[in-house]
Scaffold this motif. Structure first.
Motif, short mmCIF file in Angstrom:
data_model
loop_
_atom_site.label_atom_id
_atom_site.label_comp_id
_atom_site.label_asym_id
_atom_site.label_seq_id
_atom_site.Cartn_x
_atom_site.Cartn_y
_atom_site.Cartn_z
N ILE A 1 -11.52 64.16 -15.74
CA ILE A 1 -11.15 64.43 -17.14
C ILE A 1 -12.32 65.14 -17.83
O ILE A 1 -12.13 66.06 -18.62
CB ILE A 1 -10.80 63.12 -17.88
CG1 ILE A 1 -9.58 62.45 -17.27
CG2 ILE A 1 -10.64 63.35 -19.38
CD1 ILE A 1 -8.30 63.23 -17.37
N TYR A 2 -13.53 64.74 -17.52
CA TYR A 2 -14.71 65.32 -18.16
C TYR A 2 -14.93 66.77 -17.74
O TYR A 2 -15.41 67.57 -18.54
CB TYR A 2 -15.94 64.44 -17.90
CG TYR A 2 -15.74 63.05 -18.47
CD1 TYR A 2 -15.88 62.81 -19.84
CD2 TYR A 2 -15.33 62.00 -17.66
CE1 TYR A 2 -15.66 61.55 -20.37
CE2 TYR A 2 -15.10 60.74 -18.18
CZ TYR A 2 -15.27 60.53 -19.53
OH TYR A 2 -15.02 59.27 -20.07
N ASP A 3 -14.56 67.11 -16.50
CA ASP A 3 -14.61 68.52 -16.07
C ASP A 3 -13.62 69.35 -16.88
O ASP A 3 -13.92 70.46 -17.31
CB ASP A 3 -14.28 68.65 -14.58
CG ASP A 3 -15.34 68.02 -13.69
OD1 ASP A 3 -16.50 67.89 -14.13
OD2 ASP A 3 -15.00 67.65 -12.54
N THR A 4 -12.43 68.79 -17.08
CA THR A 4 -11.42 69.49 -17.88
C THR A 4 -11.91 69.69 -19.31
O THR A 4 -11.77 70.78 -19.88
CB THR A 4 -10.09 68.71 -17.87
OG1 THR A 4 -9.67 68.54 -16.51
CG2 THR A 4 -9.02 69.43 -18.66
N LEU A 5 -12.48 68.65 -19.90
CA LEU A 5 -13.02 68.77 -21.26
C LEU A 5 -14.10 69.84 -21.32
O LEU A 5 -14.13 70.65 -22.26
CB LEU A 5 -13.57 67.42 -21.73
CG LEU A 5 -12.52 66.35 -22.02
CD1 LEU A 5 -13.19 64.99 -22.22
CD2 LEU A 5 -11.68 66.71 -23.24
N ALA A 6 -14.97 69.88 -20.32
CA ALA A 6 -16.03 70.90 -20.28
C ALA A 6 -15.44 72.30 -20.19
O ALA A 6 -15.90 73.23 -20.88
CB ALA A 6 -16.99 70.63 -19.12
N GLU A 7 -14.41 72.47 -19.36
CA GLU A 7 -13.75 73.77 -19.23
C GLU A 7 -13.13 74.22 -20.55
O GLU A 7 -13.07 75.41 -20.84
CB GLU A 7 -12.65 73.72 -18.16
CG GLU A 7 -13.15 73.80 -16.75
CD GLU A 7 -12.02 73.82 -15.73
OE1 GLU A 7 -10.83 73.87 -16.12
OE2 GLU A 7 -12.34 73.77 -14.53
N LEU A 8 -12.68 73.25 -21.35
CA LEU A 8 -12.07 73.55 -22.65
C LEU A 8 -13.11 73.63 -23.77
O LEU A 8 -12.76 73.77 -24.93
CB LEU A 8 -11.01 72.49 -22.98
CG LEU A 8 -9.78 72.45 -22.08
CD1 LEU A 8 -8.93 71.21 -22.36
CD2 LEU A 8 -8.95 73.72 -22.25
N ASN A 9 -14.40 73.50 -23.40
CA ASN A 9 -15.49 73.53 -24.38
C ASN A 9 -15.37 72.42 -25.42
O ASN A 9 -15.64 72.64 -26.60
CB ASN A 9 -15.55 74.89 -25.09
CG ASN A 9 -16.64 75.76 -24.54
OD1 ASN A 9 -17.49 75.30 -23.79
ND2 ASN A 9 -16.60 77.02 -24.91
N ILE A 10 -14.96 71.24 -24.99
CA ILE A 10 -14.78 70.10 -25.89
C ILE A 10 -15.88 69.08 -25.64
O ILE A 10 -16.07 68.62 -24.51
CB ILE A 10 -13.40 69.45 -25.69
CG1 ILE A 10 -12.30 70.42 -26.13
CG2 ILE A 10 -13.31 68.13 -26.45
CD1 ILE A 10 -10.90 69.95 -25.85
N THR A 11 -16.57 68.73 -26.70
CA THR A 11 -17.56 67.66 -26.68
C THR A 11 -16.96 66.50 -27.46
O THR A 11 -16.53 66.68 -28.61
CB THR A 11 -18.88 68.11 -27.35
OG1 THR A 11 -19.37 69.25 -26.66
CG2 THR A 11 -19.91 66.99 -27.33
N LEU A 12 -16.92 65.33 -26.85
CA LEU A 12 -16.33 64.18 -27.51
C LEU A 12 -17.27 63.64 -28.57
O LEU A 12 -18.46 63.43 -28.31
CB LEU A 12 -16.01 63.09 -26.49
CG LEU A 12 -14.96 63.45 -25.45
CD1 LEU A 12 -14.75 62.29 -24.48
CD2 LEU A 12 -13.64 63.84 -26.10
N PRO A 13 -16.74 63.37 -29.77
CA PRO A 13 -17.56 62.81 -30.85
C PRO A 13 -17.73 61.31 -30.68
O PRO A 13 -16.95 60.67 -29.96
CB PRO A 13 -16.74 63.14 -32.09
CG PRO A 13 -15.33 63.08 -31.61
CD PRO A 13 -15.38 63.64 -30.20
#
Length: 151
Positions: free
Chosen positions: A3-15
């Protein structure tokens, strides 16, 4: 893929988890279910104020809902420690601050639903409700809560 790879690909940093604005907790886990309290839309760290059908467009509302999905995932990460433990996004409930004649709450809420689907794949397919309401705390344009099953 994580899931974290997907978030990185989407340029999303979790707050980080937001501090509750009233007498409640950000999440509660009972058994394998995690209930996330309603998160309001924020823009530049402040409530994303507006009313759909009056001074906020459907596309702006959709962007606000997407931003809430990111906040919800940040809270979920804090709740369970690892988003890869998610076995199913069970349900989203969306409240859209809207005029009486605005009827696109479902399209606004797609901003969150589509991102959840992108991030979690088939585990992200969820049940959903989208309501038009007269007002949301602090004048926010959208508020969303989420129920999640974890391993």
């Amino acid at each position: 893929m994580s899931i974290y790879d997907t978030l990185a690909e989407l340029n999303i940093t979790l707050p980080p988890v937001a501090v509750p604005a009233a007498a409640y907790v950000p999440f509660v886990q009972t058994g394998n279910l995690v209930f996330l309290s309603g998160h309001i839309a924020k823009k530049d760290g402040k409530p994303w104020v507006g009313q759909l059908g009056k001074n906020t467009t459907t596309e702006e509302g959709k962007a606000a809902a997407r931003a809430i999905a990111i906040d919800l995932m940040g809270t979920l990460h804090a709740a369970v420690g690892d988003l890869n433990r998610v076995t199913r996004i069970v349900k989203l409930m969306s409240l859209v601050n809207s005029t009486g004649d605005f009827t696109e709450q479902h399209l606004v809420t797609n901003g969150a639903s589509e991102l959840i689907g992108q991030v979690f794949g088939t585990k992200g397919a969820h049940a959903r409700s989208a309501f038009g309401v007269a007002q949301i705390p602090m004048g926010a344009c959208v508020e969303i809560e989420m129920i999640v099953e974890v391993a």
